[in-house]
Design a protein around this motif. Structure first.
Motif, PDB file in Angstrom:
ATOM      1  N   GLY A 140       0.121  37.461 -45.012  1.00 56.07           N
ATOM      2  CA  GLY A 140       1.069  37.793 -43.967  1.00 56.07           C
ATOM      3  C   GLY A 140       2.286  36.898 -44.056  1.00 56.07           C
ATOM      4  N   GLU A 141       3.400  37.352 -43.487  1.00 60.04           N
ATOM      5  CA  GLU A 141       4.662  36.623 -43.639  1.00 60.04           C
ATOM      6  C   GLU A 141       4.728  35.342 -42.816  1.00 60.04           C
ATOM      7  OE1 GLU A 141       6.004  37.171 -40.407  1.00 60.04           O
ATOM      8  OE2 GLU A 141       4.277  38.474 -40.305  1.00 60.04           O
ATOM      9  N   TRP A 142       3.721  35.084 -41.992  1.00 61.67           N
ATOM     10  CA  TRP A 142       3.798  33.917 -41.102  1.00 61.67           C
ATOM     11  C   TRP A 142       3.685  32.577 -41.818  1.00 61.67           C
ATOM     12  CZ3 TRP A 142       0.072  37.805 -40.607  1.00 61.67           C
ATOM     13  CH2 TRP A 142      -1.171  37.517 -41.192  1.00 61.67           C
ATOM     14  N   GLU A 143       3.244  32.537 -43.067  1.00 65.58           N
ATOM     15  CA  GLU A 143       3.153  31.259 -43.774  1.00 65.58           C
ATOM     16  C   GLU A 143       4.510  30.763 -44.275  1.00 65.58           C
ATOM     17  OE1 GLU A 143       0.867  29.200 -43.763  1.00 65.58           O
ATOM     18  OE2 GLU A 143      -0.888  30.373 -43.157  1.00 65.58           O
ATOM     19  N   ILE A 144       5.564  31.496 -43.983  1.00 64.93           N
ATOM     20  CA  ILE A 144       6.906  31.054 -44.388  1.00 64.93           C
ATOM     21  C   ILE A 144       7.200  29.654 -43.877  1.00 64.93           C
ATOM     22  CG2 ILE A 144       7.987  32.196 -42.403  1.00 64.93           C
ATOM     23  CD1 ILE A 144      10.456  32.643 -44.098  1.00 64.93           C
ATOM     24  N   THR A 145       6.752  29.343 -42.658  1.00 66.84           N
ATOM     25  CA  THR A 145       7.015  28.022 -42.086  1.00 66.84           C
ATOM     26  C   THR A 145       6.326  26.928 -42.896  1.00 66.84           C
ATOM     27  OG1 THR A 145       7.201  29.014 -39.893  1.00 66.84           O
ATOM     28  CG2 THR A 145       6.865  26.635 -39.993  1.00 66.84           C
ATOM     29  N   THR A 146       5.095  27.189 -43.323  1.00 71.36           N
ATOM     30  CA  THR A 146       4.354  26.217 -44.143  1.00 71.36           C
ATOM     31  C   THR A 146       5.121  25.883 -45.409  1.00 71.36           C
ATOM     32  OG1 THR A 146       2.242  27.076 -43.323  1.00 71.36           O
ATOM     33  CG2 THR A 146       2.196  25.809 -45.380  1.00 71.36           C
ATOM     34  N   TYR A 147       5.577  26.901 -46.106  1.00 71.67           N
ATOM     35  CA  TYR A 147       6.217  26.678 -47.400  1.00 71.67           C
ATOM     36  C   TYR A 147       7.630  26.123 -47.265  1.00 71.67           C
ATOM     37  CZ  TYR A 147       2.190  29.442 -48.806  1.00 71.67           C
ATOM     38  OH  TYR A 147       0.906  29.896 -48.993  1.00 71.67           O
ATOM     39  N   ARG A 148       8.330  26.494 -46.212  1.00 68.19           N
ATOM     40  CA  ARG A 148       9.667  25.919 -46.008  1.00 68.19           C
ATOM     41  C   ARG A 148       9.556  24.444 -45.659  1.00 68.19           C
ATOM     42  NH1 ARG A 148      13.871  30.101 -43.295  1.00 68.19           N
ATOM     43  NH2 ARG A 148      15.272  28.710 -44.385  1.00 68.19           N
TER      44      ARG A 148
END
Length: 446
Positions: free
Chosen positions: A288-296
């Motif tokens: 899901g797209e919610w892991e964007i915060t983790t990777y940023r």
């Protein structure tokens, strides 16, 4: 979409499909805010949601801005435990006359909440007064919020399955063009891309969650690619099994072939798959797209794009966060008007919500300079027209029994403990059992 993955997974494992007794209603609160007292001339608006982690931070910021812009509304926002506990409490509140004015619900779970019994319909005239109308939403998503000709859910976003990719690894494998991943068309091209990564790095090119006590990603993975074949899991009304064996086996056999060839990591639970991608040990990650915060936050060289069209269409499994009106006896007046005003304001200001990766459902936002400046979020925005939601059944949708049970079955196919045929047979058996089981929420129809 969720709190940090460990707490989210535990919430799912701890109670998927199980309902607490009515006497335990008060014990299900997660991070309940203190009661808000409405001052002179103020209207109390109670709002329940399930957003933790990065989503919780974004939501809190939006709520503070709403309060500042609406001093006449005393907003009491309560964060409850994600998953089955949240939905248990929400259902009991609607059935027992203790409901807040407004709440969040995943769209694919609407069918299980007995619109007209546990939920009240929106006043479309009130929404229109605040500038929100049907034509401002993707038609299919808007229609899924309806029952009996009335609107019971207003979508805030969609949160689809997406493809994350490591830009430096993909560049090394010759898969980049103009700073972005070259288009991938078809199952063969995707497998070739994974082979190019493996040749360049010596490691599997793809990682996703494949096992765990409460593993749901195998279901989302299968649902994404099965939807691309044009197949349906259930009938349009959610009451009958509709799985197409030929199409389902085509998808399962392809996915297992990626594992067998060493192109996809065989065993990775949720924290492991996030860590493997975060540490640059693989080029691609499906989630899901919610892991964007983790990777940023980790400042790794990555980007995101839509899941490639491997089997025909470019659809991707998704759900939507929506606003709903839990049933209240005698709903109306100033509190109900405040709820409609809140929904409209949140939609118009959903660029802030999109920072967490979700695609706003309110179409006017998608063309604003503020949203288009969000990278890579705005680069997969057109997936909103191709999302594949679960068919309307009480046991489907986010944090549902179907996701948990079928995720466990399909995990076996990916890790090698089941054959594709054996996994499909068990999926069908589990679905038949769910179809024959009555919706356990109080006040809900079977």
């Amino acid at each position: 979409m969720h709190p940090p993955h460990l707490s989210r997974r535990r919430a799912l494992a701890g109670g998927a499909g199980a309902l607490a007794a009515a006497g335990a209603l008060g014990s299900l609160t997660g991070c309940a805010a203190p009661a808000t007292a409405a001052g002179p001339g103020q209207t109390l608006l109670r709002f329940w949601h399930l957003f933790g982690g990065g989503d919780g931070v974004n939501m809190q910021g939006m709520l503070e801005e709403f309060r500042a812009a609406h001093p006449s509304i005393a907003l009491e926002a309560t964060t409850l435990q994600w998953g089955a506990p949240y939905y248990t409490k929400l259902g009991m509140a609607g059935a027992g006359g203790r409901a807040p004015e407004l709440a969040v619900l995943h769209l694919a779970r609407l069918a299980g909440f007995a619109p007209g019994r546990l939920l009240d319909p929106f006043d479309l005239g009130l929404l229109a007064e605040h500038g929100v109308q049907e034509e401002h939403f993707p038609p299919d998503i808007w229609r899924r919020g309806q029952a009996g000709g009335r609107q019971y859910a207003v979508p805030l976003d969609t949160h689809p399955f997406v493809l994350y990719y490591q830009t430096e690894i993909c560049e090394k494998a010759g898969l980049m063009s103009g700073g972005s991943l070259r288009p991938v068309n078809g199952a063969g091209e995707f497998a070739d891309a994974l082979r190019a990564v493996k040749k360049a790095t010596g490691r599997p090119g793809l990682v996703t969650e494949t096992f765990g006590a409460d593993c749901i990603t195998p279901w989302r993975l299968f649902s994404t690619f099965y939807s691309q074949t044009g197949g349906a899991v259930l009938s349009p009304d959610g009451r009958r099994l509709a799985l197409d064996d030929t199409k389902a086996l085509r998808v399962l056999e392809y996915l297992t072939s990626l594992v067998e060839e060493g192109l996809m990591v065989r065993r990775a639970d949720y924290p492991a798959c996030v860590s493997i991608f975060n540490e640059g040990k693989t080029a691609f990650h499906l989630n899901g797209e919610w892991e964007i915060t983790t990777y940023r936050n980790a400042k790794i060289p990555f980007s995101m794009t839509r899941v490639p069209a491997l089997f025909g269409s470019a659809s991707a499994q998704a759900d939507c966060h929506t606003f709903v009106l839990p049933h209240q006896a005698g709903r109306g007046g100033a509190p109900d008007e405040a709820a409609h005003a809140f929904v409209a304001w949140m939609l118009r200001n959903s660029v802030a919500w999109a920072e967490g990766g979700h695609v706003p459902a309110y179409l006017p936002v998608l063309g604003t300079p503020e949203y288009l400046a969000l990278k890579p979020q705005s680069e997969y925005r057109d997936v909103i027209d191709d999302v594949a939601l679960d068919e309307p059944a009480w046991f489907a949708g986010s944090a549902s029994r179907m996701w948990i049970e079928l995720g466990a079955v399909l995990s076996g196919a990916l890790t090698g403990s089941r054959t594709p045929r054996g996994a499909l047979d068990e999926v069908k058996a589990r679905l038949r059992t769910l179809l024959d089981t009555r919706n356990p929420l109080p006040g809900a129809a079977s």
